[in-house]
Design a protein around this motif. Structure first.
Motif, PDB file in Angstrom:
ATOM      1  N   ASP A 113       0.924  -1.079   0.012  1.00  0.00           N
ATOM      2  CA  ASP A 113       0.097   0.143  -0.056  1.00  0.00           C
ATOM      3  C   ASP A 113       0.755   1.334   0.010  1.00  0.00           C
ATOM      4  O   ASP A 113       0.677   1.977  -0.587  1.00  0.00           O
ATOM      5  N   GLU A 114       2.018   1.244   0.844  1.00  0.00           N
ATOM      6  CA  GLU A 114       3.093   2.390   0.709  1.00  0.00           C
ATOM      7  C   GLU A 114       3.537   2.799  -0.595  1.00  0.00           C
ATOM      8  O   GLU A 114       3.480   3.923  -0.984  1.00  0.00           O
ATOM      9  N   THR A 126      -5.271  -1.536  -9.966  1.00  0.00           N
ATOM     10  CA  THR A 126      -4.764  -3.073  -9.248  1.00  0.00           C
ATOM     11  C   THR A 126      -6.352  -3.741  -8.804  1.00  0.00           C
ATOM     12  O   THR A 126      -7.230  -2.878  -8.752  1.00  0.00           O
ATOM     13  N   ASN A 127      -6.316  -4.636  -8.633  1.00  0.00           N
ATOM     14  CA  ASN A 127      -7.439  -5.452  -8.064  1.00  0.00           C
ATOM     15  C   ASN A 127      -8.117  -5.062  -6.800  1.00  0.00           C
ATOM     16  O   ASN A 127      -9.161  -4.778  -6.927  1.00  0.00           O
ATOM     17  N   LYS A 128      -7.124  -4.759  -6.054  1.00  0.00           N
ATOM     18  CA  LYS A 128      -7.428  -4.232  -4.472  1.00  0.00           C
ATOM     19  C   LYS A 128      -8.225  -2.435  -4.844  1.00  0.00           C
ATOM     20  O   LYS A 128      -9.335  -2.456  -4.172  1.00  0.00           O
ATOM     21  N   TYR A 129      -7.501  -1.930  -5.429  1.00  0.00           N
ATOM     22  CA  TYR A 129      -8.053  -0.521  -5.433  1.00  0.00           C
ATOM     23  C   TYR A 129      -9.359  -0.274  -6.597  1.00  0.00           C
ATOM     24  O   TYR A 129     -10.041   0.337  -6.050  1.00  0.00           O
ATOM     25  N   LEU A 276     -12.625  -9.843  -1.689  1.00  0.00           N
ATOM     26  CA  LEU A 276     -11.213  -9.774  -2.020  1.00  0.00           C
ATOM     27  C   LEU A 276     -10.600  -9.170  -0.577  1.00  0.00           C
ATOM     28  O   LEU A 276      -9.548  -9.798  -0.047  1.00  0.00           O
ATOM     29  N   PHE A 277     -11.499  -8.233   0.116  1.00  0.00           N
ATOM     30  CA  PHE A 277     -10.704  -7.645   1.243  1.00  0.00           C
ATOM     31  C   PHE A 277     -10.965  -8.920   2.350  1.00  0.00           C
ATOM     32  O   PHE A 277     -10.000  -8.754   3.366  1.00  0.00           O
ATOM     33  N   ALA A 278     -11.979  -9.692   2.260  1.00  0.00           N
ATOM     34  CA  ALA A 278     -11.912 -10.636   3.329  1.00  0.00           C
ATOM     35  C   ALA A 278     -10.690 -11.696   3.219  1.00  0.00           C
ATOM     36  O   ALA A 278     -10.440 -12.288   4.251  1.00  0.00           O
ATOM     37  N   GLN A 279     -10.267 -11.934   2.087  1.00  0.00           N
ATOM     38  CA  GLN A 279      -9.233 -12.972   1.812  1.00  0.00           C
ATOM     39  C   GLN A 279      -7.837 -12.351   2.110  1.00  0.00           C
ATOM     40  O   GLN A 279      -7.092 -13.021   2.711  1.00  0.00           O
ATOM     41  N   TYR A 280      -7.684 -10.896   1.857  1.00  0.00           N
ATOM     42  CA  TYR A 280      -6.258 -10.475   1.701  1.00  0.00           C
ATOM     43  C   TYR A 280      -6.047  -9.307   2.790  1.00  0.00           C
ATOM     44  O   TYR A 280      -5.054  -8.959   2.963  1.00  0.00           O
ATOM     45  N   VAL A 281      -7.199  -8.889   3.406  1.00  0.00           N
ATOM     46  CA  VAL A 281      -6.870  -7.512   4.038  1.00  0.00           C
ATOM     47  C   VAL A 281      -7.551  -7.633   5.605  1.00  0.00           C
ATOM     48  O   VAL A 281      -6.601  -7.603   6.360  1.00  0.00           O
ATOM     49  N   GLU A 282      -8.481  -8.416   5.920  1.00  0.00           N
ATOM     50  CA  GLU A 282      -8.886  -8.713   6.880  1.00  0.00           C
ATOM     51  C   GLU A 282      -9.759 -10.098   7.189  1.00  0.00           C
ATOM     52  O   GLU A 282     -10.997  -9.898   6.534  1.00  0.00           O
ATOM     53  N   LYS A 283      -9.150 -10.941   7.691  1.00  0.00           N
ATOM     54  CA  LYS A 283      -9.659 -12.272   7.677  1.00  0.00           C
ATOM     55  C   LYS A 283     -10.987 -12.348   8.514  1.00  0.00           C
ATOM     56  O   LYS A 283     -11.697 -13.079   8.066  1.00  0.00           O
ATOM     57  N   GLU A 284     -11.254 -11.389   9.546  1.00  0.00           N
ATOM     58  CA  GLU A 284     -12.485 -11.624  10.223  1.00  0.00           C
ATOM     59  C   GLU A 284     -13.463 -10.497   9.825  1.00  0.00           C
ATOM     60  O   GLU A 284     -14.425 -10.427  10.506  1.00  0.00           O
ATOM     61  N   LEU A 285     -13.576 -10.152   8.448  1.00  0.00           N
ATOM     62  CA  LEU A 285     -14.291  -9.011   8.067  1.00  0.00           C
ATOM     63  C   LEU A 285     -15.703  -9.557   7.799  1.00  0.00           C
ATOM     64  O   LEU A 285     -16.622  -8.996   8.365  1.00  0.00           O
TER      65      LEU A 285
END
Length: 455
Positions: A113-114, A126-129, A276-285
């Protein structure tokens, strides 16, 4: 030929002849006499595979195109024999719209991210953004639907203002540039007085609510707070509803209903991008989001919250005591540890809240409410507004405010005042809650923070 979005092609129920799609190459691999292109046009998270045969007139130019290059493809949508994908496109013709050189900074590997903040103009590819900004669009639309369905009117309040809503003084001054050749002397104010970028549209929204009933404003706000935390930015979007003939109870119901509505919307309508965010950013999302919609929000007073914090046995960086504002560590303890879900805190001390909040009968607290959620802390801050002219004037004098600058605001209490209430919700904090992203810089396309205005 009319362009078709990749999202529509992937959702097709049957093969289609003569489709036209345009997008950017994510990856390309070559085999004998064929090139397999993963193309994405931003309409969805998934790519579609385009098969370019060696006999195409444009084939040699296609082989020169790497990641980031833009193509226009015409061909047939066909069932794919490859595992993990239902459709592929057999190209009949390919036109190179824009060729990216090998120096294109976004390659197949994952980037931090940086690093991506240094190329904010490219990170939406990118996929995330891409997923983040599709979610941002969907949530904004859901906000408008929520309020329209409840009979609210969407209103526009000034971005340039002469009044400080919060009384904090941390505002950006608006001024014209000096005339060429001018050396000394003070420039005449363009508006005849000092002007600033707004920190809130609330005061103006109140005026409209006292004419139209229930209204909301949704737009950019600005705070010149020299803060480099993960939760603060100099430019951000605020949602601010105002309700006439309503009290603090109505305010709490509206805020809770709005949050649960938005969570349900992304769970139902943005499942692929949220995944995507549940898989790569926050597992407990997913658990966190389901928890928000599964039960009513807890409700406690500020005094009860301070008591809980003091009896918790926890060592906080900021010791909780009656009369100080709740810190993020306090808010997260209440939501994540004690209640295990969202909390609405009411009845804050009058000394730490703005002048416009209604003073309670005890004289020490105001009819304020904050909604706190796990992972973020405060996501909504609001109050019943002080509708009594004499009490409002007393509060303003108490705070040393220039009452002449607010003559129009006082008029609303002088001419047909009614009980009314409202709140502010930080749009970016909502997105952080919905995606598990921990830094506000990563939910805004082009973040403005102290020392950073590169894009």
């Amino acid at each position: 030929m009319k362009r078709t979005r990749i999202a529509s092609l992937l959702a097709s129920e049957k093969p289609i002849e003569d489709v036209c799609l345009m997008g950017w190459i994510r990856t390309r691999r070559d085999a004998k006499g064929f090139s397999f292109i993963e193309l994405n046009d931003g309409s969805c998270l998934k790519n579609i595979q385009v098969i370019a045969a060696g006999e195409l007139p444009e084939y040699e130019r296609v082989l020169a195109c790497g990641t980031g290059s833009a193509l226009r493809v015409t061909g047939n949508l066909a069932v794919s024999p490859a595992k993990g994908q239902r459709w592929e496109v057999h190209a009949k013709s390919i036109a190179v719209l824009g060729q990216a050189p090998e120096t294109y900074p976004l390659q197949k590997k994952r980037h931090t991210d940086e690093f991506l903040r240094t190329i904010a103009h490219l990170r939406p590819r990118t996929n995330k953004y891409g997923a983040m900004f599709r979610i941002r669009s969907e949530v904004a639309l859901a906000i408008h639907r929520f309020f329209r369905d409840r009979g609210f009117r969407y209103v526009n309040t000034p971005i340039i203002t002469g009044s400080d809503c919060e009384g904090a003084g941390e505002m950006f001054r608006v001024a014209t540039q000096k005339a060429q050749g001018q050396v000394d002397g003070i420039q005449p104010e363009f508006f005849g007085q000092e002007a600033y970028l707004t920190v809130s549209g609330q005061l103006s929204a109140e005026m409209l609510a006292l004419a139209l009933g229930d209204v909301y404003t949704f737009g950019p706000t600005f705070r010149a707070e020299n803060s480099n935390t993960r939760r603060h930015a100099a430019e951000f979007w605020m949602l601010e509803p105002e309700m006439a003939f309503a009290d603090l109870s109505d305010n709490m119901e509206l805020g809770e209903s709005l949050i649960t509505y938005l969570v349900r919307h992304v769970l139902d309508d943005c499942s692929e991008d949220i995944g995507l965010f549940a898989q790569y950013v926050e597992k407990e999302l997913m658990k966190q989001l389901e928890r928000i919609v599964s039960a009513p929000f807890a409700r406690i007073t500020y005094t009860e919250a301070i008591d809980l914090l003091q009896r918790s046995g926890r060592s906080f960086d900021y010791a909780p005591s009656w009369g100080i504002d709740l810190q993020t560590e306090h808010e997260r303890f209440l939501t994540e540890t004690h209640f295990g879900g969202p909390v609405i805190v009411t009845g804050y001390p009058r000394g730490i809240k703005p002048f416009y909040m209604r003073v309670n009968d005890d004289g020490n607290t105001v009819a304020a409410m904050d909604i706190l959620v796990p992972g973020i802390g405060e996501i909504v801050g609001g109050s019943q507004r002080e509708e009594r002219l004499d009490v409002l004037e007393g509060r303003m004098r108490e705070l040393g405010m220039n009452m002449d600058a607010y003559w129009w605001y006082l008029d609303s209490r002088r001419f047909g005042s009614v009980p009314h209430c409202g709140f502010g919700m930080g749009f970016e904090r909502v997105l952080m809650m919905l995606t598990g992203v921990g830094n506000i810089r990563d939910v805004i396309p082009f973040p403005r923070t102290p020392g950073s205005i590169a894009f």
